[in-house]
Motif scaffolding. Structure first.
Motif, PDB file in Angstrom:
ATOM      1  N   VAL A  89     123.563  21.443  84.922  1.00 33.86           N
ATOM      2  CA  VAL A  89     124.726  21.528  85.640  1.00 33.86           C
ATOM      3  C   VAL A  89     124.720  22.741  86.311  1.00 33.86           C
ATOM      4  O   VAL A  89     124.118  23.570  85.939  1.00 33.86           O
ATOM      5  CB  VAL A  89     126.024  21.383  84.827  1.00 33.86           C
ATOM      6  N   ALA A  90     125.240  22.649  87.636  1.00 34.66           N
ATOM      7  CA  ALA A  90     125.559  23.817  88.331  1.00 34.66           C
ATOM      8  C   ALA A  90     127.204  23.998  88.631  1.00 34.66           C
ATOM      9  O   ALA A  90     127.657  22.992  89.329  1.00 34.66           O
ATOM     10  CB  ALA A  90     124.765  23.797  89.670  1.00 34.66           C
ATOM     11  N   LEU A  91     127.432  25.069  88.608  1.00 34.85           N
ATOM     12  CA  LEU A  91     128.898  25.344  88.676  1.00 34.85           C
ATOM     13  C   LEU A  91     129.285  26.428  90.112  1.00 34.85           C
ATOM     14  O   LEU A  91     128.775  27.545  89.890  1.00 34.85           O
ATOM     15  CB  LEU A  91     129.609  25.650  87.553  1.00 34.85           C
ATOM     16  N   ARG A  92     130.266  26.199  90.788  1.00 36.19           N
ATOM     17  CA  ARG A  92     130.335  26.963  92.030  1.00 36.19           C
ATOM     18  C   ARG A  92     131.622  27.742  91.890  1.00 36.19           C
ATOM     19  O   ARG A  92     132.581  27.321  91.508  1.00 36.19           O
ATOM     20  CB  ARG A  92     130.070  26.191  93.267  1.00 36.19           C
ATOM     21  N   CYS A  93     131.679  28.907  92.543  1.00 32.72           N
ATOM     22  CA  CYS A  93     132.651  29.913  92.435  1.00 32.72           C
ATOM     23  C   CYS A  93     132.646  30.632  93.802  1.00 32.72           C
ATOM     24  O   CYS A  93     131.756  31.190  94.320  1.00 32.72           O
ATOM     25  CB  CYS A  93     132.386  31.026  91.452  1.00 32.72           C
ATOM     26  N   ASP A  94     133.654  30.264  94.665  1.00 31.24           N
ATOM     27  CA  ASP A  94     133.964  30.969  95.838  1.00 31.24           C
ATOM     28  C   ASP A  94     135.103  31.974  95.830  1.00 31.24           C
ATOM     29  O   ASP A  94     136.127  31.838  95.353  1.00 31.24           O
ATOM     30  CB  ASP A  94     134.459  29.833  96.855  1.00 31.24           C
ATOM     31  N   PRO A  95     134.658  33.341  95.685  1.00 32.95           N
ATOM     32  CA  PRO A  95     135.544  34.382  95.367  1.00 32.95           C
ATOM     33  C   PRO A  95     136.434  34.612  96.632  1.00 32.95           C
ATOM     34  O   PRO A  95     136.185  34.082  97.626  1.00 32.95           O
ATOM     35  CB  PRO A  95     134.648  35.464  94.887  1.00 32.95           C
ATOM     36  N   ASP A 103     119.289  31.660  77.083  1.00 31.97           N
ATOM     37  CA  ASP A 103     118.418  31.714  78.223  1.00 31.97           C
ATOM     38  C   ASP A 103     118.612  30.322  79.021  1.00 31.97           C
ATOM     39  O   ASP A 103     117.885  30.156  80.106  1.00 31.97           O
ATOM     40  CB  ASP A 103     116.871  31.925  78.055  1.00 31.97           C
ATOM     41  N   ARG A 104     119.502  29.514  78.592  1.00 30.32           N
ATOM     42  CA  ARG A 104     119.759  28.143  79.371  1.00 30.32           C
ATOM     43  C   ARG A 104     120.760  28.503  80.227  1.00 30.32           C
ATOM     44  O   ARG A 104     120.994  27.667  81.268  1.00 30.32           O
ATOM     45  CB  ARG A 104     120.171  27.018  78.357  1.00 30.32           C
ATOM     46  N   PHE A 105     121.468  29.569  80.348  1.00 30.37           N
ATOM     47  CA  PHE A 105     122.379  30.066  81.276  1.00 30.37           C
ATOM     48  C   PHE A 105     121.774  31.095  82.213  1.00 30.37           C
ATOM     49  O   PHE A 105     121.462  31.951  81.709  1.00 30.37           O
ATOM     50  CB  PHE A 105     123.660  30.722  80.511  1.00 30.37           C
ATOM     51  N   PHE A 106     122.077  30.618  83.520  1.00 34.94           N
ATOM     52  CA  PHE A 106     121.456  31.606  84.534  1.00 34.94           C
ATOM     53  C   PHE A 106     122.808  31.585  85.611  1.00 34.94           C
ATOM     54  O   PHE A 106     123.347  30.561  85.908  1.00 34.94           O
ATOM     55  CB  PHE A 106     120.426  30.784  85.205  1.00 34.94           C
ATOM     56  N   ALA A 107     122.853  32.859  86.310  1.00 34.93           N
ATOM     57  CA  ALA A 107     123.877  32.894  87.307  1.00 34.93           C
ATOM     58  C   ALA A 107     123.121  33.637  88.551  1.00 34.93           C
ATOM     59  O   ALA A 107     122.391  34.447  88.091  1.00 34.93           O
ATOM     60  CB  ALA A 107     124.993  33.660  86.741  1.00 34.93           C
ATOM     61  N   GLU A 108     123.593  33.490  89.470  1.00 37.73           N
ATOM     62  CA  GLU A 108     123.375  34.030  90.828  1.00 37.73           C
ATOM     63  C   GLU A 108     124.317  34.128  91.861  1.00 37.73           C
ATOM     64  O   GLU A 108     125.377  33.483  91.915  1.00 37.73           O
ATOM     65  CB  GLU A 108     121.921  33.225  91.532  1.00 37.73           C
ATOM     66  N   ARG A 109     124.247  35.170  92.695  1.00 38.72           N
ATOM     67  CA  ARG A 109     125.376  35.432  93.621  1.00 38.72           C
ATOM     68  C   ARG A 109     124.361  35.907  95.023  1.00 38.72           C
ATOM     69  O   ARG A 109     124.415  37.227  95.219  1.00 38.72           O
ATOM     70  CB  ARG A 109     126.157  36.437  93.356  1.00 38.72           C
ATOM     71  N   GLU A 126     123.980  36.039  98.046  1.00 40.90           N
ATOM     72  CA  GLU A 126     124.306  36.915  99.344  1.00 40.90           C
ATOM     73  C   GLU A 126     125.713  37.696  99.074  1.00 40.90           C
ATOM     74  O   GLU A 126     126.416  38.125 100.007  1.00 40.90           O
ATOM     75  CB  GLU A 126     124.889  35.924 100.652  1.00 40.90           C
ATOM     76  N   GLY A 127     125.963  37.877  97.859  1.00 40.05           N
ATOM     77  CA  GLY A 127     127.009  38.644  97.384  1.00 40.05           C
ATOM     78  C   GLY A 127     128.524  38.083  97.688  1.00 40.05           C
ATOM     79  O   GLY A 127     129.438  38.740  97.815  1.00 40.05           O
ATOM     80  N   SER A 128     128.578  36.975  97.929  1.00 44.14           N
ATOM     81  CA  SER A 128     129.688  36.259  98.044  1.00 44.14           C
ATOM     82  C   SER A 128     129.843  35.143  97.050  1.00 44.14           C
ATOM     83  O   SER A 128     130.225  35.263  96.068  1.00 44.14           O
ATOM     84  CB  SER A 128     130.183  35.716  99.429  1.00 44.14           C
ATOM     85  N   VAL A 129     129.418  33.717  97.300  1.00 43.12           N
ATOM     86  CA  VAL A 129     129.591  32.460  96.456  1.00 43.12           C
ATOM     87  C   VAL A 129     128.338  32.892  95.379  1.00 43.12           C
ATOM     88  O   VAL A 129     127.550  33.460  95.618  1.00 43.12           O
ATOM     89  CB  VAL A 129     129.000  31.309  97.256  1.00 43.12           C
ATOM     90  N   SER A 130     128.969  32.397  94.080  1.00 43.46           N
ATOM     91  CA  SER A 130     128.205  32.481  92.917  1.00 43.46           C
ATOM     92  C   SER A 130     128.113  31.121  92.092  1.00 43.46           C
ATOM     93  O   SER A 130     128.885  30.003  92.557  1.00 43.46           O
ATOM     94  CB  SER A 130     128.750  33.370  92.047  1.00 43.46           C
ATOM     95  N   THR A 131     126.826  31.018  91.784  1.00 47.20           N
ATOM     96  CA  THR A 131     126.575  29.668  90.897  1.00 47.20           C
ATOM     97  C   THR A 131     126.105  29.879  89.439  1.00 47.20           C
ATOM     98  O   THR A 131     125.413  30.946  89.433  1.00 47.20           O
ATOM     99  CB  THR A 131     125.586  28.771  91.647  1.00 47.20           C
TER     100      THR A 131
END
Lengths: 113, 118
Positions: B19-25, B63-69, B71-76
């Protein structure tokens, strides 16, 4: 990180003042005390923050005694819409740049008509 | 102005799915946090970004959890091979503050994504 202890739940009638006390015996010199409110199906919302003595804003007051080992969130004249979970947090912002805090289980406030 | 938004609000996944969960700060917020909130519990810290840099991932449970951001805005937040114990609400928060301590520091939370793994 300083550990906090709060009552699990409280009930209050509408129109009353509610005081929720949080214990944080191991608070460090640089730690700030912050309270958040969370309604069901929503993220927490910042209420108030303080370091010592008394802080007041349009929503609540925060009382912190001189030894800072506890703090009391005061909600004046609560209404049904104040029914929520209230979290007391203690933490600082080191020079590295972010506030890593522990929420705990919070205090579930039920306002009764 | 616009607050922190998260999508989807609800996600049902079968065990083993990714699954992929999105965050728009909030626009311009430097700091971004992910939390996991189990039923009846307070939010628990997962990871922290300052702009695009992931400075702390000490709360990621496996290690099943992974997060990225990137461009420094939206994160998944990505969870691979979901398990039933991953069922929780995943909260994202952003903040303007970074650097030295001071008053007025607060995190702005999104509504969360409720993940149910069946």
């Amino acid at each position: 990180l300083a550990k906090t202890t709060q009552p699990i739940s409280m009930d209050s009638y509408e129109g009353q003042e509610v005081n929720i006390t949080c214990s944080h015996n191991n608070i460090a010199t640089n730690d700030y005390i912050t309270w958040y409110q969370q309604f069901p199906s929503q993220g927490p919302r910042f209420i108030i923050q303080g370091y010592k003595t008394k802080v007041t804003n349009e929503v609540a007051s925060l009382f912190i005694p001189a030894d800072r080992k506890s703090s009391t969130l005061s909600l004046p004249r609560v209404s049904l819409s104040d029914t929520a979970v209230y979290y007391c947090l203690v933490g600082d912002i080191p020079s590295g740049g972010y506030q890593k805090v522990t929420f705990g289980t919070g205090t579930k406030l039920q306002v009764i008509p | 102005g616009a607050g922190v938004s998260q999508s989807p609000r609800y996600k049902v996944a079968k065990r083993g799915q990714d699954v992929a969960l999105r965050c728009d700060p909030i626009s311009g917020h430097v700091s971004l946090f992910w939390y996991q909130q189990a039923l009846g519990q307070g939010p628990e810290f997962l990871t922290y970004f300052q702009n695009e840099a992931q400075l702390d991932k000490s709360g990621l449970p496996s290690d099943r959890f992974f997060a990225e951001r990137p461009e420094g805005s939206v994160s998944t937040l990505k969870i691979q091979r979901t398990q039933q114990e991953d069922s929780a609400v995943y909260l994202c928060a952003s903040s303007t503050r970074t650097g030295a301590a001071g008053p007025g520091y607060e995190q702005y939370f999104g509504p969360g994504t409720r993940l149910t793994v069946t």
